[in-house]
Scaffold this motif. Sequence first.
Motif, mmCIF file in Angstrom:
data_model
loop_
_atom_site.group_PDB
_atom_site.id
_atom_site.type_symbol
_atom_site.label_atom_id
_atom_site.label_comp_id
_atom_site.label_asym_id
_atom_site.label_seq_id
_atom_site.Cartn_x
_atom_site.Cartn_y
_atom_site.Cartn_z
ATOM 1 N N GLU A 16 0.840 -1.195 0.000
ATOM 2 C CA GLU A 16 0.000 0.000 0.000
ATOM 3 C C GLU A 16 0.872 1.242 0.000
ATOM 4 N N PHE A 17 0.475 2.213 -0.804
ATOM 5 C CA PHE A 17 1.093 3.540 -0.746
ATOM 6 C C PHE A 17 0.009 4.478 -0.219
ATOM 7 N N GLY A 18 0.073 4.848 1.031
ATOM 8 C CA GLY A 18 -1.022 5.625 1.609
ATOM 9 C C GLY A 18 -2.298 4.816 1.485
ATOM 10 N N GLY A 19 -3.324 5.386 0.872
ATOM 11 C CA GLY A 19 -4.578 4.659 0.711
ATOM 12 C C GLY A 19 -4.625 3.782 -0.532
ATOM 13 N N LEU A 20 -3.572 3.862 -1.357
ATOM 14 C CA LEU A 20 -3.615 3.151 -2.628
ATOM 15 C C LEU A 20 -3.000 1.748 -2.496
ATOM 16 N N VAL A 21 -3.738 0.730 -2.921
ATOM 17 C CA VAL A 21 -3.221 -0.635 -2.852
ATOM 18 C C VAL A 21 -2.589 -0.982 -4.202
ATOM 19 N N ALA A 22 -1.258 -0.960 -4.256
ATOM 20 C CA ALA A 22 -0.553 -1.153 -5.532
ATOM 21 C C ALA A 22 -0.474 -2.630 -5.911
ATOM 22 N N THR A 23 -0.220 -3.503 -4.924
ATOM 23 C CA THR A 23 -0.378 -4.946 -5.143
ATOM 24 C C THR A 23 -1.263 -5.453 -4.021
ATOM 25 N N GLY A 40 -0.325 -6.127 -17.879
ATOM 26 C CA GLY A 40 -1.432 -5.417 -17.254
ATOM 27 C C GLY A 40 -1.358 -3.953 -17.618
ATOM 28 N N PRO A 41 -2.500 -3.257 -17.534
ATOM 29 C CA PRO A 41 -2.507 -1.839 -17.912
ATOM 30 C C PRO A 41 -1.596 -1.004 -17.009
ATOM 31 N N ASN A 42 -1.340 0.221 -17.428
ATOM 32 C CA ASN A 42 -0.548 1.157 -16.625
ATOM 33 C C ASN A 42 -1.093 1.258 -15.214
ATOM 34 N N GLY A 43 -0.209 1.215 -14.238
ATOM 35 C CA GLY A 43 -0.635 1.356 -12.852
ATOM 36 C C GLY A 43 -1.167 0.075 -12.240
ATOM 37 N N ALA A 44 -1.047 -1.051 -12.965
ATOM 38 C CA ALA A 44 -1.582 -2.328 -12.482
ATOM 39 C C ALA A 44 -0.816 -2.866 -11.278
ATOM 40 N N GLY A 45 0.430 -2.414 -11.116
ATOM 41 C CA GLY A 45 1.232 -2.899 -9.991
ATOM 42 C C GLY A 45 2.402 -3.776 -10.398
ATOM 43 N N LYS A 46 2.716 -3.807 -11.696
ATOM 44 C CA LYS A 46 3.783 -4.684 -12.199
ATOM 45 C C LYS A 46 5.148 -4.296 -11.627
ATOM 46 N N SER A 47 5.492 -3.012 -11.763
ATOM 47 C CA SER A 47 6.800 -2.568 -11.251
ATOM 48 C C SER A 47 6.875 -2.711 -9.734
ATOM 49 N N THR A 48 5.762 -2.435 -9.076
ATOM 50 C CA THR A 48 5.739 -2.592 -7.621
ATOM 51 C C THR A 48 6.064 -4.042 -7.245
ATOM 52 N N LEU A 49 5.453 -4.971 -7.957
ATOM 53 C CA LEU A 49 5.706 -6.387 -7.677
ATOM 54 C C LEU A 49 7.183 -6.734 -7.890
HETATM 55 P P1 ADP Z 1 2.836 -0.574 -13.370
HETATM 56 O O1 ADP Z 1 4.284 -0.872 -13.318
HETATM 57 O O2 ADP Z 1 1.971 -1.776 -13.582
HETATM 58 O O3 ADP Z 1 2.493 0.497 -14.385
HETATM 59 P P2 ADP Z 1 3.245 0.466 -10.694
HETATM 60 O O4 ADP Z 1 3.608 -0.726 -9.913
HETATM 61 O O5 ADP Z 1 4.327 1.369 -11.100
HETATM 62 O O6 ADP Z 1 2.361 0.026 -11.960
HETATM 63 O O7 ADP Z 1 2.189 1.328 -9.878
HETATM 64 C C1 ADP Z 1 1.052 0.745 -9.259
HETATM 65 C C2 ADP Z 1 0.302 1.844 -8.519
HETATM 66 O O8 ADP Z 1 1.070 2.255 -7.395
HETATM 67 C C3 ADP Z 1 0.064 3.091 -9.356
HETATM 68 O O9 ADP Z 1 -1.198 3.630 -9.018
HETATM 69 C C4 ADP Z 1 1.180 4.016 -8.924
HETATM 70 O O10 ADP Z 1 0.817 5.361 -9.079
HETATM 71 C C5 ADP Z 1 1.362 3.636 -7.468
HETATM 72 N N1 ADP Z 1 2.752 3.819 -7.005
HETATM 73 C C6 ADP Z 1 3.834 3.163 -7.462
HETATM 74 N N2 ADP Z 1 4.941 3.520 -6.803
HETATM 75 C C7 ADP Z 1 4.539 4.438 -5.882
HETATM 76 C C8 ADP Z 1 5.210 5.205 -4.874
HETATM 77 N N3 ADP Z 1 6.522 5.069 -4.684
HETATM 78 N N4 ADP Z 1 4.470 6.034 -4.112
HETATM 79 C C9 ADP Z 1 3.145 6.162 -4.294
HETATM 80 N N5 ADP Z 1 2.449 5.469 -5.217
HETATM 81 C C10 ADP Z 1 3.129 4.624 -6.001
#
Ligand code: ADP
Length: 253
Positions: A16-23, A40-49
Amino acid sequence: AASDDVLLETRGLTKEFGGLVATDDVNIRVERGEQVSLIGPNGAGKSTLINLITRRLEPTDGDIQFKNSSIVGLDPHEVVQRGVSKSFQTASIFPDLSVRENAEIAGLAAENGAFDFKLLTHRDSLTDVHQRARDTLEAVGLLDSADETAADLPYGDKRRLEIGIALAAEPDLLLMDEPTAGMSPEETNATVELIEEVKQALDLTFVLVEHDMEIVFNISDRIIVLNRGRVIAEGAPEDIRGNPDVQEAYLGG
Ligand code: ADP
Ligand code: MG
């Protein structure tokens, strides 16, 4: 498959980033020898994973098992030592050093967590390091450029060196996050060819994040689809291609 074959497994992995659940409660498995694409579409959480697996990010909840032991709590360099490498980070190249030196340092750094000049005084390990660098450069087709300064390499060869640096660590698992981002069609083709070559030469296990569906369908034997942080589909390319949930995720944004 026996659990020995499972190289990577995430369990309820949540970030979670604040209120946002990235994965969001992500459970995936990668077996040894598999080539997996993560789409997955942009913002799906791929890079986060990917960044959770390399330990650049701390999970909010859940676990990551690599070779049947948890890597949560480890430093990024310890994860590399366990056998996870991430490729295509230009920052990993030392531009002023030769191609050979870059490969040697990458091998040493992977073994020791950080490059240590004291290691170069040990003759045995030095022979080892030379041989490993040679093998690596051969695998990525840079043996003939070994003595060139890295900064002088043409663009395509720099990408080869980047993947060589990741491979010098002799990883069990290679992670690639959008390796063709910002590339021309020619550069993209060259990069895909390189990944294909290396995959065959080394029987590499990889997880590839890639937005170009043609590349994904050609290069992977399994595809995992993320949308809004959740795994929405998983399977062979032919199953994913026509999956209505996947199509909707891409259209719905
Ligand atoms: P993808 O790689 O699939 O495009 P990301 O994993 O980069 O997606 O991002 C997933 C979600 O988490 C997005 O809504 C993005 O804005 C948010 N996010 C990613 N990294 C951060 C961060 N360091 N701080 C806050 N929000 C983040
Ligand atoms: Mg991304």
